[in-house]
Scaffold this active site. Structure first.
Site, mmCIF file in Angstrom:
data_model
loop_
_atom_site.group_PDB
_atom_site.id
_atom_site.type_symbol
_atom_site.label_atom_id
_atom_site.label_comp_id
_atom_site.label_asym_id
_atom_site.label_seq_id
_atom_site.Cartn_x
_atom_site.Cartn_y
_atom_site.Cartn_z
ATOM 1 N N LYS A 73 40.038 63.518 52.806
ATOM 2 C CA LYS A 73 40.225 62.136 52.340
ATOM 3 C C LYS A 73 39.347 61.947 51.114
ATOM 4 O O LYS A 73 38.333 62.634 50.975
ATOM 5 C CB LYS A 73 39.809 61.145 53.446
ATOM 6 N N ASP A 98 46.717 55.962 49.413
ATOM 7 C CA ASP A 98 46.187 55.160 50.527
ATOM 8 C C ASP A 98 46.001 53.773 49.932
ATOM 9 O O ASP A 98 46.657 53.447 48.919
ATOM 10 C CB ASP A 98 44.872 55.770 51.053
HETATM 11 P P1 NDP Z 1 48.116 49.042 50.209
HETATM 12 O O1 NDP Z 1 47.040 49.083 49.191
HETATM 13 O O2 NDP Z 1 49.522 49.233 49.793
HETATM 14 O O3 NDP Z 1 48.036 47.664 51.034
HETATM 15 C C1 NDP Z 1 46.874 47.296 51.713
HETATM 16 C C2 NDP Z 1 47.067 45.927 52.307
HETATM 17 O O4 NDP Z 1 45.988 45.649 53.194
HETATM 18 C C3 NDP Z 1 47.062 44.817 51.268
HETATM 19 O O5 NDP Z 1 47.866 43.771 51.719
HETATM 20 C C4 NDP Z 1 45.600 44.432 51.234
HETATM 21 O O6 NDP Z 1 45.362 43.115 50.787
HETATM 22 C C5 NDP Z 1 45.217 44.563 52.684
HETATM 23 N N1 NDP Z 1 43.781 44.886 52.776
HETATM 24 C C6 NDP Z 1 43.150 45.952 52.225
HETATM 25 N N2 NDP Z 1 41.831 45.903 52.467
HETATM 26 C C7 NDP Z 1 41.645 44.783 53.172
HETATM 27 C C8 NDP Z 1 40.491 44.181 53.718
HETATM 28 N N3 NDP Z 1 39.277 44.729 53.585
HETATM 29 N N4 NDP Z 1 40.664 43.018 54.408
HETATM 30 C C9 NDP Z 1 41.919 42.473 54.559
HETATM 31 N N5 NDP Z 1 43.033 42.994 54.056
HETATM 32 C C10 NDP Z 1 42.900 44.131 53.383
HETATM 33 O O7 NDP Z 1 47.683 50.140 51.309
HETATM 34 P P2 NDP Z 1 48.574 50.845 52.422
HETATM 35 O O8 NDP Z 1 49.638 49.925 52.897
HETATM 36 O O9 NDP Z 1 48.940 52.180 51.915
HETATM 37 O O10 NDP Z 1 47.496 51.082 53.583
HETATM 38 C C11 NDP Z 1 47.273 50.145 54.647
HETATM 39 C C12 NDP Z 1 46.598 50.850 55.811
HETATM 40 O O11 NDP Z 1 47.433 51.924 56.268
HETATM 41 C C13 NDP Z 1 45.247 51.499 55.508
HETATM 42 O O12 NDP Z 1 44.422 51.417 56.648
HETATM 43 C C14 NDP Z 1 45.610 52.962 55.251
HETATM 44 O O13 NDP Z 1 44.515 53.830 55.468
HETATM 45 C C15 NDP Z 1 46.700 53.128 56.299
HETATM 46 N N6 NDP Z 1 47.590 54.269 56.077
HETATM 47 C C16 NDP Z 1 48.330 54.361 54.927
HETATM 48 C C17 NDP Z 1 49.193 55.425 54.755
HETATM 49 C C18 NDP Z 1 50.096 55.521 53.577
HETATM 50 O O14 NDP Z 1 50.978 56.395 53.593
HETATM 51 N N7 NDP Z 1 49.987 54.660 52.579
HETATM 52 C C19 NDP Z 1 49.267 56.525 55.739
HETATM 53 C C20 NDP Z 1 48.511 56.284 56.955
HETATM 54 C C21 NDP Z 1 47.697 55.199 57.078
HETATM 55 P P3 NDP Z 1 44.708 42.877 49.349
HETATM 56 O O15 NDP Z 1 45.828 43.136 48.380
HETATM 57 O O16 NDP Z 1 44.238 41.467 49.367
HETATM 58 O O17 NDP Z 1 43.587 43.867 49.206
#
Ligand code: NDP
Length: 451
Positions: free
Chosen positions: A130, A170
């Site tokens: 990571k 991510d």
């Molecule tokens: P994105 O950046 O596309 O979206 C993240 C979302 O989560 C946004 O809506 C963001 O809001 C919100 N968010 C992020 N940080 C925080 C925080 N500290 N508090 C509240 N809301 C938060 O990321 P992904 O959709 O790719 O990832 C989301 C989750 O899924 C993560 O935990 C990631 O590790 C996990 N994941 C992702 C994978 C992938 O293929 N993308 C694979 C496996 C797991 P804002 O815009 O306001 O920051």
């Protein structure tokens, strides 16, 4: 857990905490795994004698570096870059890059540690890693994002490669960022290879990769529901986040007959009691992926919805919760609220979104609980499929990739059932995922000697 196991766990965790001070998320992730593994290792002494648990909690390599870049005003900016190469026993290091101001060593070590077991569960040959940076893409111009990612890759390129370490996206790293990083890698190495996944479809990407994590999360939930003769039809679903994972979880849950009523971002959540249908989701995708706006704007477009500033969606009554934002977004109180409102299934798209107290509530109430390392493994699994297509230099169709993803999620579920079914028939997916993921990595480490 018996007194003897508890004592072993306490001693093990005391060493982890002393060796990795201040890395609270890493401690949390290791504790959750060690709780499942210590009794299992006791029954399998070859793992104990070779200190496999101690070894998997120690990264093979940690890379930390300076990322200097010039912003649009011409001012110098300095960020910190990281890559944690955690374990390569079953394949090249594989795992995403996160760009978010909260990124630090402890968070990336927790994610890399989870990734090792998750990648093993996918049935594909991928080790775990990571990385990322404390860079915040929010509010930055495309030019600034490009400048930063080029500087980031100017150091990272020497540590990665298609047979060494293959990063992906991510939080904060989507198609735009992968594009800029791929371009810089290619320029520096003079090589067109599958060194990153999540690439654009015209330059080595795989169909279904953008959808894979959210789809997989819902496929996993579907398998859990089947064990109780249930399905998505007519079920109220709460989703957190509004990024990549949340968007496609919403799409698949809706396709299967569920009604998704919430989405969120770091500023609050929206509740749309009528459900976020395909048309509304298309609006959200444009809002988040193109306009890069805030989820609260949804209510200007759809006045039937309400925005709850500074709150998380777990207070909304639902049958199925699909946390898809970030770590520790459901605490013990949230979990109690979910369960007392009738929620009987939690399938995690995010990594470690539930605190230990929340997990305790799920297990005590015996609801269907799919932890992230199993339920969100569809993303990295499809990255693995992208690597295969790159090696073969051909592209599979949408249907082919989706069918493979679906098959992998069913296989992961089966593995969890194998290792997680308790004497009363309850499936403890935490135990199942931890042991199921561990065995393959541990056996490979034994076979490869002390390296
Ligand atoms: P994105 O950046 O596309 O979206 C993240 C979302 O989560 C946004 O809506 C963001 O809001 C919100 N968010 C992020 N940080 C925080 C925080 N500290 N508090 C509240 N809301 C938060 O990321 P992904 O959709 O790719 O990832 C989301 C989750 O899924 C993560 O935990 C990631 O590790 C996990 N994941 C992702 C994978 C992938 O293929 N993308 C694979 C496996 C797991 P804002 O815009 O306001 O920051």
């Amino acid at each position: 857990m018996s007194y003897a196991y508890q004592q072993q766990l306490d001693e093990f965790m005391a060493k982890i905490i002393a060796k990795n001070p201040g890395e609270t998320e890493f401690h949390q992730a290791v504790l959750e795994v060690a709780e499942s593994l210590i009794p299992f290792i006791e029954e399998n002494p070859q793992y104990k004698a070779n200190k496999i648990l101690e070894r998997i909690a120690e990264p093979e390599r940690v890379i930390m570096f300076r990322v200097p870049w010039l912003d649009d005003k011409g001012d110098v900016q300095i960020n910190r870059g990281f890559r944690i190469e955690m374990n390569s026993a079953i394949g090249p290091y594989k795992g995403g890059l996160r760009f978010h101001p909260t990124v630090n060593l402890g968070i990336l070590k927790f994610l890399a540690f989870e990734q090792v077991l998750k990648n093993s569960l996918t049935t594909l040959p991928m080790g775990g890693g990571k990385g990322g940076s404390d860079f915040d893409p929010k509010g930055k111009s495309d030019n600034e994002v490009m400048k930063f990612t080029q500087s980031f890759m100017s150091e990272l390129f020497r540590h990665i490669g298609p047979n060494t370490d293959v990063p992906a996206g991510d939080i904060g790293v989507g198609g735009r960022e992968i594009g800029f990083m791929f371009g810089q890698y290619k320029r520096l190495k003079n090589e067109f290879t599958g060194v990153l996944t999540g690439k654009g479809i015209d330059w080595g990407g795989s169909l279904i990769r953008p959808e894979a994590t959210g789809y997989g999360q819902v496929y996993f939930a579907e398998e859990m529901l089947k064990t109780r003769g249930l399905d998505f039809k007519g079920k109220i679903c709460t989703v957190s986040g509004s990024g990549n994972v949340a968007q496609y979880a919403t799409q698949k849950a809706t396709e299967l007959g569920g009604k998704v009523v919430t989405l969120s971002d770091s500023e609050g959540y929206i509740h749309d009691p009528k459900g976020i249908d395909a048309e509304k989701l298309a609006y959200v995708m444009n809002l988040k992926n193109v306009k890069r706006g805030r989820i609260s704007e949804y209510c200007d477009k759809y006045p039937e919805a309400q925005f709850f500033s500074g709150k998380r969606p777990w207070e909304v009554k639902c049958d199925i919760a699909l946390p898809s934002a970030t770590q520790n977004e459901i605490n013990g109180e949230d979990a109690k609220m979910l369960v007392s409102n009738g929620c009987f299934c939690v399938s995690e798209g995010a990594n470690m979104p539930s605190t230990p107290e929340a997990i305790e509530v799920y297990l005590e109430k015996k609801i269907l609980y799919g932890p992230g390392k199993a339920a969100n493994a569809g993303g990295v699994a499809t990255s693995g499929l992208e690597m295969t297509q790159n090696s073969m230099r051909l592209n599979w169709s949408r249907e082919e990739v989706d069918a493979k993803l679906h098959g992998i999620m069913i296989a992961i579920h089966k593995n969890c059932v194998k290792y997680g079914t308790e004497s009363d028939g309850f499936i403890n997916y935490v135990k199942g995922a931890n042991i199921g993921g561990f065995v393959k990595v541990a056996d490979a480490m034994l076979a490869q000697g002390l390296v």
